[in-house]
Design a protein around this motif. Structure first.
Motif, PDB file in Angstrom:
ATOM      1  N   SER A  16      42.915 -13.380  62.484  1.00  0.00           N
ATOM      2  CA  SER A  16      43.658 -13.077  61.264  1.00  0.00           C
ATOM      3  C   SER A  16      43.706 -14.294  60.343  1.00  0.00           C
ATOM      4  O   SER A  16      43.469 -14.185  59.135  1.00  0.00           O
ATOM      5  CB  SER A  16      45.081 -12.636  61.616  1.00  0.00           C
ATOM      6  OG  SER A  16      45.853 -12.485  60.452  1.00  0.00           O
ATOM      7  N   HIS A  70      53.707 -15.114  64.356  1.00  0.00           N
ATOM      8  CA  HIS A  70      53.356 -14.491  65.635  1.00  0.00           C
ATOM      9  C   HIS A  70      52.892 -15.547  66.638  1.00  0.00           C
ATOM     10  O   HIS A  70      53.270 -15.486  67.813  1.00  0.00           O
ATOM     11  CB  HIS A  70      52.242 -13.455  65.448  1.00  0.00           C
ATOM     12  CG  HIS A  70      52.666 -12.210  64.746  1.00  0.00           C
ATOM     13  ND1 HIS A  70      53.533 -11.295  65.300  1.00  0.00           N
ATOM     14  CD2 HIS A  70      52.323 -11.719  63.533  1.00  0.00           C
ATOM     15  CE1 HIS A  70      53.708 -10.289  64.465  1.00  0.00           C
ATOM     16  NE2 HIS A  70      52.989 -10.523  63.390  1.00  0.00           N
ATOM     17  N   PHE A  74      45.443 -13.155  66.470  1.00  0.00           N
ATOM     18  CA  PHE A  74      46.133 -13.961  65.459  1.00  0.00           C
ATOM     19  C   PHE A  74      45.214 -15.049  64.899  1.00  0.00           C
ATOM     20  O   PHE A  74      45.231 -15.334  63.699  1.00  0.00           O
ATOM     21  CB  PHE A  74      47.412 -14.570  66.028  1.00  0.00           C
ATOM     22  CG  PHE A  74      48.417 -13.539  66.477  1.00  0.00           C
ATOM     23  CD1 PHE A  74      48.667 -12.402  65.726  1.00  0.00           C
ATOM     24  CD2 PHE A  74      49.106 -13.697  67.664  1.00  0.00           C
ATOM     25  CE1 PHE A  74      49.584 -11.450  66.135  1.00  0.00           C
ATOM     26  CE2 PHE A  74      50.034 -12.757  68.085  1.00  0.00           C
ATOM     27  CZ  PHE A  74      50.268 -11.631  67.312  1.00  0.00           C
ATOM     28  N   ASN A 106      46.962  -8.666  62.795  1.00  0.00           N
ATOM     29  CA  ASN A 106      48.331  -9.031  63.180  1.00  0.00           C
ATOM     30  C   ASN A 106      49.000  -7.902  63.959  1.00  0.00           C
ATOM     31  O   ASN A 106      49.703  -8.158  64.943  1.00  0.00           O
ATOM     32  CB  ASN A 106      49.161  -9.390  61.942  1.00  0.00           C
ATOM     33  CG  ASN A 106      48.717 -10.704  61.326  1.00  0.00           C
ATOM     34  OD1 ASN A 106      48.012 -11.491  61.942  1.00  0.00           O
ATOM     35  ND2 ASN A 106      49.112 -10.929  60.093  1.00  0.00           N
ATOM     36  N   ALA A 129      50.583 -14.215  60.825  1.00  0.00           N
ATOM     37  CA  ALA A 129      49.990 -14.642  62.098  1.00  0.00           C
ATOM     38  C   ALA A 129      50.573 -15.976  62.552  1.00  0.00           C
ATOM     39  O   ALA A 129      50.715 -16.208  63.758  1.00  0.00           O
ATOM     40  CB  ALA A 129      48.472 -14.740  61.982  1.00  0.00           C
ATOM     41  N   TYR A 181      43.239  -8.816  57.666  1.00  0.00           N
ATOM     42  CA  TYR A 181      43.946  -9.780  58.513  1.00  0.00           C
ATOM     43  C   TYR A 181      45.272  -9.199  59.016  1.00  0.00           C
ATOM     44  O   TYR A 181      45.717  -9.505  60.113  1.00  0.00           O
ATOM     45  CB  TYR A 181      44.170 -11.104  57.774  1.00  0.00           C
ATOM     46  CG  TYR A 181      45.136 -11.036  56.615  1.00  0.00           C
ATOM     47  CD1 TYR A 181      46.462 -11.414  56.776  1.00  0.00           C
ATOM     48  CD2 TYR A 181      44.724 -10.598  55.361  1.00  0.00           C
ATOM     49  CE1 TYR A 181      47.350 -11.356  55.719  1.00  0.00           C
ATOM     50  CE2 TYR A 181      45.602 -10.540  54.303  1.00  0.00           C
ATOM     51  CZ  TYR A 181      46.914 -10.917  54.486  1.00  0.00           C
ATOM     52  OH  TYR A 181      47.796 -10.859  53.436  1.00  0.00           O
TER      53      TYR A 181
END
Length: 157
Positions: free
Chosen positions: A112, A127, A109, A90, A124, A86
């Motif tokens: 993830s 993000h 994302f 990212n 994530a 994951y």
């Protein structure tokens, strides 16, 4: 490479790593129970390709950036059952974000979050918040620009 080792960071490495890795350090620090025992790991090929993308983006070489972004995408997709995969998504999502490809960034994302162990905290989320704020800001600027154009057109008539 027949033999390779993960690239490993401590949550305390937050001040000496690229921005998206710093986010990984931050969320790992939030895990108080495992704070000093948890590590942030990346497949060496993923991390090397990310650094190349990151570097070429910083110096403005879009051709090489795109080349390594494609390689990074392929490598991440090939890591079917990689440990902490994951986090690779990212890094990939961050590269798409800085390239302005928000749709691909969002997909990375989202992937993830989907594949991460639900007990782990995932950068994530950060993000996605940054991505959404950027999109909202661009939409607001676009609306303001349209309003200014409309206003100046009406004033000119």
């Amino acid at each position: 490479m027949p033999h390779a080792f993960d690239v490993v960071f401590s949550p305390n490495d937050i001040y000496c790593v690229p921005i998206p890795v710093g986010y990984e350090c931050s969320v790992t620090q939030l895990n108080l129970k495992e704070k000093y025992y948890d590590s942030i790991r990346f497949h060496p090929c993923v991390y090397a390709q990310f650094l190349l993308c990151f570097g070429y983006h910083k110096i403005g070489n879009q051709k090489e950036f795109q080349n390594f972004l494609e390689q990074l995408q392929s490598t991440v997709e090939d890591m079917v059952n990689g440990y902490q995969r994951y986090r690779a998504y990212n890094l990939l999502g961050y590269c798409y974000y800085v390239s302005g490809n928000y749709q691909h960034a969002f997909s990375c994302f989202r992937e993830s979050i989907t594949i991460a162990n639900s007990k782990m905290q995932n950068a994530a989320i950060y993000h996605l918040c940054i991505l959404l704020m950027c999109i909202l800001t661009e939409m607001k600027e676009l609306s303001l620009n349209k309003a200014v154009v409309k206003f100046s057109h009406n004033v000119g008539n």
